[in-house]
Design a protein around this motif. Structure first.
Motif, PDB file in Angstrom:
ATOM      1  N   GLN A 266       0.715  -1.480  -0.135  1.00 44.68           N
ATOM      2  CA  GLN A 266       0.563   0.262  -0.170  1.00 44.68           C
ATOM      3  C   GLN A 266       0.881   1.445   0.058  1.00 44.68           C
ATOM      4  O   GLN A 266       0.667   2.339   0.078  1.00 44.68           O
ATOM      5  CB  GLN A 266      -0.924   0.303   1.081  1.00 44.68           C
ATOM      6  CG  GLN A 266      -1.570  -0.779   1.586  1.00 44.68           C
ATOM      7  CD  GLN A 266      -2.585  -0.957   3.175  1.00 44.68           C
ATOM      8  OE1 GLN A 266      -1.694  -1.029   3.572  1.00 44.68           O
ATOM      9  NE2 GLN A 266      -3.878  -1.911   2.743  1.00 44.68           N
ATOM     10  N   VAL A 267       2.257   1.275  -0.121  1.00 44.13           N
ATOM     11  CA  VAL A 267       2.970   2.015   0.599  1.00 44.13           C
ATOM     12  C   VAL A 267       3.108   3.833  -0.165  1.00 44.13           C
ATOM     13  O   VAL A 267       3.077   4.414  -0.300  1.00 44.13           O
ATOM     14  CB  VAL A 267       4.396   1.987   0.586  1.00 44.13           C
ATOM     15  CG1 VAL A 267       5.195   0.877  -0.172  1.00 44.13           C
ATOM     16  CG2 VAL A 267       4.781   2.647   1.626  1.00 44.13           C
TER      17      VAL A 267
ATOM     18  N   GLN B  30       0.083   4.173  -2.337  1.00 46.63           N
ATOM     19  CA  GLN B  30      -0.518   4.271  -3.159  1.00 46.63           C
ATOM     20  C   GLN B  30      -1.248   5.347  -1.905  1.00 46.63           C
ATOM     21  O   GLN B  30      -2.696   5.235  -2.503  1.00 46.63           O
ATOM     22  CB  GLN B  30      -1.989   2.736  -2.854  1.00 46.63           C
ATOM     23  CG  GLN B  30      -1.221   2.024  -4.188  1.00 46.63           C
ATOM     24  CD  GLN B  30      -2.103   0.024  -3.055  1.00 46.63           C
ATOM     25  OE1 GLN B  30      -1.935  -0.442  -3.345  1.00 46.63           O
ATOM     26  NE2 GLN B  30      -3.531   0.705  -3.221  1.00 46.63           N
ATOM     27  N   HIS B  31      -1.252   5.751  -1.414  1.00 49.14           N
ATOM     28  CA  HIS B  31      -1.102   6.667  -0.255  1.00 49.14           C
ATOM     29  C   HIS B  31      -2.502   8.062  -1.296  1.00 49.14           C
ATOM     30  O   HIS B  31      -3.074   8.473  -0.679  1.00 49.14           O
ATOM     31  CB  HIS B  31      -0.578   7.461   0.471  1.00 49.14           C
ATOM     32  CG  HIS B  31       0.108   6.916   1.355  1.00 49.14           C
ATOM     33  ND1 HIS B  31       1.319   7.659   1.983  1.00 49.14           N
ATOM     34  CD2 HIS B  31       0.873   5.390   1.057  1.00 49.14           C
ATOM     35  CE1 HIS B  31       1.972   6.126   2.920  1.00 49.14           C
ATOM     36  NE2 HIS B  31       0.907   5.283   2.282  1.00 49.14           N
ATOM     37  N   ASP B  32      -1.888   8.277  -1.878  1.00 50.73           N
ATOM     38  CA  ASP B  32      -2.550   9.459  -2.442  1.00 50.73           C
ATOM     39  C   ASP B  32      -3.740   9.029  -2.905  1.00 50.73           C
ATOM     40  O   ASP B  32      -5.154   9.706  -3.211  1.00 50.73           O
ATOM     41  CB  ASP B  32      -1.862   9.988  -3.888  1.00 50.73           C
ATOM     42  CG  ASP B  32      -0.634  11.036  -3.116  1.00 50.73           C
ATOM     43  OD1 ASP B  32      -0.583  11.479  -2.589  1.00 50.73           O
ATOM     44  OD2 ASP B  32       0.045  11.154  -4.907  1.00 50.73           O
TER      45      ASP B  32
ATOM     46  N   ASP C  39      -4.984   6.385  -2.421  1.00 55.17           N
ATOM     47  CA  ASP C  39      -6.311   6.295  -1.200  1.00 55.17           C
ATOM     48  C   ASP C  39      -6.688   7.173  -0.227  1.00 55.17           C
ATOM     49  O   ASP C  39      -7.997   7.016   0.125  1.00 55.17           O
ATOM     50  CB  ASP C  39      -5.529   5.241  -0.231  1.00 55.17           C
ATOM     51  CG  ASP C  39      -4.670   3.364  -0.973  1.00 55.17           C
ATOM     52  OD1 ASP C  39      -6.335   3.378  -1.176  1.00 55.17           O
ATOM     53  OD2 ASP C  39      -4.124   3.401  -0.655  1.00 55.17           O
ATOM     54  N   SER C  40      -6.396   8.744  -0.483  1.00 59.91           N
ATOM     55  CA  SER C  40      -6.486   9.735  -0.014  1.00 59.91           C
ATOM     56  C   SER C  40      -7.975  10.131  -0.479  1.00 59.91           C
ATOM     57  O   SER C  40      -9.099  10.136  -0.491  1.00 59.91           O
ATOM     58  CB  SER C  40      -5.685  10.801   0.235  1.00 59.91           C
ATOM     59  OG  SER C  40      -5.779  11.858   0.565  1.00 59.91           O
TER      60      SER C  40
ATOM     61  N   THR D  60      -5.597   3.343   4.899  1.00 56.62           N
ATOM     62  CA  THR D  60      -5.136   2.464   5.408  1.00 56.62           C
ATOM     63  C   THR D  60      -3.977   2.092   6.337  1.00 56.62           C
ATOM     64  O   THR D  60      -3.704   3.190   6.944  1.00 56.62           O
ATOM     65  CB  THR D  60      -4.483   1.802   3.430  1.00 56.62           C
ATOM     66  OG1 THR D  60      -3.161   2.658   3.516  1.00 56.62           O
ATOM     67  CG2 THR D  60      -4.902   1.865   2.309  1.00 56.62           C
TER      68      THR D  60
ATOM     69  N   SER E  58      -1.078   1.216   5.598  1.00 56.04           N
ATOM     70  CA  SER E  58       1.102   1.484   5.417  1.00 56.04           C
ATOM     71  C   SER E  58       0.318   3.910   5.631  1.00 56.04           C
ATOM     72  O   SER E  58       1.349   4.655   5.922  1.00 56.04           O
ATOM     73  CB  SER E  58       0.523   1.693   3.799  1.00 56.04           C
ATOM     74  OG  SER E  58       1.914   2.686   3.343  1.00 56.04           O
ATOM     75  N   ARG E  59      -1.199   4.208   5.228  1.00 50.97           N
ATOM     76  CA  ARG E  59      -1.287   5.736   5.529  1.00 50.97           C
ATOM     77  C   ARG E  59      -1.324   6.285   7.092  1.00 50.97           C
ATOM     78  O   ARG E  59      -0.846   7.302   7.148  1.00 50.97           O
ATOM     79  CB  ARG E  59      -2.483   6.607   5.101  1.00 50.97           C
ATOM     80  CG  ARG E  59      -2.361   6.746   3.105  1.00 50.97           C
ATOM     81  CD  ARG E  59      -3.551   6.922   2.889  1.00 50.97           C
ATOM     82  NE  ARG E  59      -3.660   8.656   3.482  1.00 50.97           N
ATOM     83  CZ  ARG E  59      -5.042   8.936   4.209  1.00 50.97           C
ATOM     84  NH1 ARG E  59      -6.277   8.529   3.330  1.00 50.97           N
ATOM     85  NH2 ARG E  59      -4.802  10.281   3.862  1.00 50.97           N
TER      86      ARG E  59
ATOM     87  N   ILE F 208       4.802   6.622   5.578  1.00 51.18           N
ATOM     88  CA  ILE F 208       5.737   6.307   4.380  1.00 51.18           C
ATOM     89  C   ILE F 208       6.984   4.791   5.593  1.00 51.18           C
ATOM     90  O   ILE F 208       7.316   4.132   5.127  1.00 51.18           O
ATOM     91  CB  ILE F 208       6.451   6.763   3.634  1.00 51.18           C
ATOM     92  CG1 ILE F 208       5.355   6.843   2.785  1.00 51.18           C
ATOM     93  CG2 ILE F 208       7.419   6.205   2.901  1.00 51.18           C
ATOM     94  CD1 ILE F 208       5.845   8.134   1.369  1.00 51.18           C
TER      95      ILE F 208
ATOM     96  N   THR G 252       5.673   2.831   7.799  1.00 55.20           N
ATOM     97  CA  THR G 252       5.459   1.475   6.900  1.00 55.20           C
ATOM     98  C   THR G 252       6.521   0.670   7.115  1.00 55.20           C
ATOM     99  O   THR G 252       6.289  -0.925   7.238  1.00 55.20           O
ATOM    100  CB  THR G 252       5.209   1.512   5.584  1.00 55.20           C
ATOM    101  OG1 THR G 252       4.107   2.466   5.514  1.00 55.20           O
ATOM    102  CG2 THR G 252       4.451  -0.151   5.302  1.00 55.20           C
TER     103      THR G 252
END
Length: 287
Positions: free
Chosen positions: A181-182, A184-186, A188-189, A195, A197-198, A202, A205
């Motif tokens: 997931q690291v 995918q922050h943007d 997922d946001s 998540t 990871s969020r 970073i 994680t």
């Protein structure tokens, strides 16, 4: 949707990264039947997991990188029907394995849908989703695979050795899942998903992965009683560990290095190492 787009969202090759759970269960099986084992692995990895991937893709409607897809194609209602169709086929075929395996398919399918469905969406809750994925793709799948390929009574799964093996599979998933997931922050946001990871950030994680992997390695030491299989495992995982540490050093100095391609390389190396180890262990135990 085109057939190619549907196939891409099934992400069948992604199931390769979860095959170590099956090989581990098979390598520890005292009375496995080849036909049952083949049926179990095909139902899980060609039907159950792809159905879960398709369902997740349908509700996420990702525009950025996801899973093994760097540029996922647009989705429509077709993917929803395909996901349900694969689940139904899995249940029908699973009935020939036995009712405990059907129960496993039902529970796993329900949890995977709760993970993605907009009305429940466990994915929005970082700790819960992390634990759910770790348990159901790890320990729960190990135990039910072990039961199915050996045709064991359910009470046999309460013995210490299979429980420890299931715990180790869960720890492996808890280590690797936030890493996937690291990058995918943007994305997922944008969807409002917090998540794991969020939540960790970073760098956090990577620290979480180190902690979970450390617990996993310690557990394998006790599982194999400090014997040669344990050191063989360390050898197979050395390339993945080396890449992980190098990648962490890069990310520590530049969080932009936490990208899709590095995460896929990390996942590939870990998957190759674990698959190779458990296949070797299987061959050694059968020889």
């Amino acid at each position: 949707m085109t057939a190619r787009a549907v196939w891409l969202h099934l992400r069948v090759p992604f199931s390769f990264f979860l095959l170590p759970v099956f090989w581990f269960a098979l390598s520890q099986s005292p009375q496995s039947d080849t036909g049952r084992a083949l049926a179990v692995v095909l139902i899980i990895h060609l039907l159950l997991y792809p159905a879960s991937n398709a369902y997740n893709s349908y509700y996420d409607k990702d525009e950025g990188s996801i899973g093994i897809l760097e540029a996922p194609p647009p989705v429509d209602r077709t993917l929803f029907y395909v996901a349900w169709g694969l689940d139904l086929i899995a249940l029908v075929l699973g009935a020939f394995i036995g009712w405990p395996f059907v129960l496993y398919l039902l529970v796993y399918g329900a949890i995977s849908k709760a993970y993605s469905n907009d009305r429940i969406r466990l994915k929005k809750y970082p700790v819960i989703s992390w634990l759910v994925v770790g348990f159901f793709q790890g320990g729960f799948t190990y135990l039910m695979t072990y039961q199915a390929i050996n045709d064991l009574p359910l009470w046999a799964l309460t013995e210490p050795r299979p429980l420890l093996a299931g715990l180790l599979c869960t720890l492996n998933l808890l280590a690797i899942y936030p890493i996937t997931q690291v990058y995918q922050h943007d994305e997922d946001s944008r969807r409002g998903d917090l998540t794991m990871s969020r939540l960790l950030g970073i760098r956090g994680t990577f620290v979480c992965a180190i902690a979970m992997f450390g617990l996993s390695v310690t557990g394998y030491y006790f599982y194999f009683e400090g014997g040669s299989p344990f050191y063989m495992l360390l050898g197979y995982l050395l390339p993945a560990a080396g890449f992980f540490l190098f990648w962490y050093w890069q990310v520590y100095h530049d969080t932009g290095k936490a990208n899709f391609r590095s995460a896929m390389r990390m996942t590939l190396l870990a998957g190759l190492g674990l698959n190779a180890f458990f296949l070797t262990l299987l061959l050694l135990n059968r020889s």
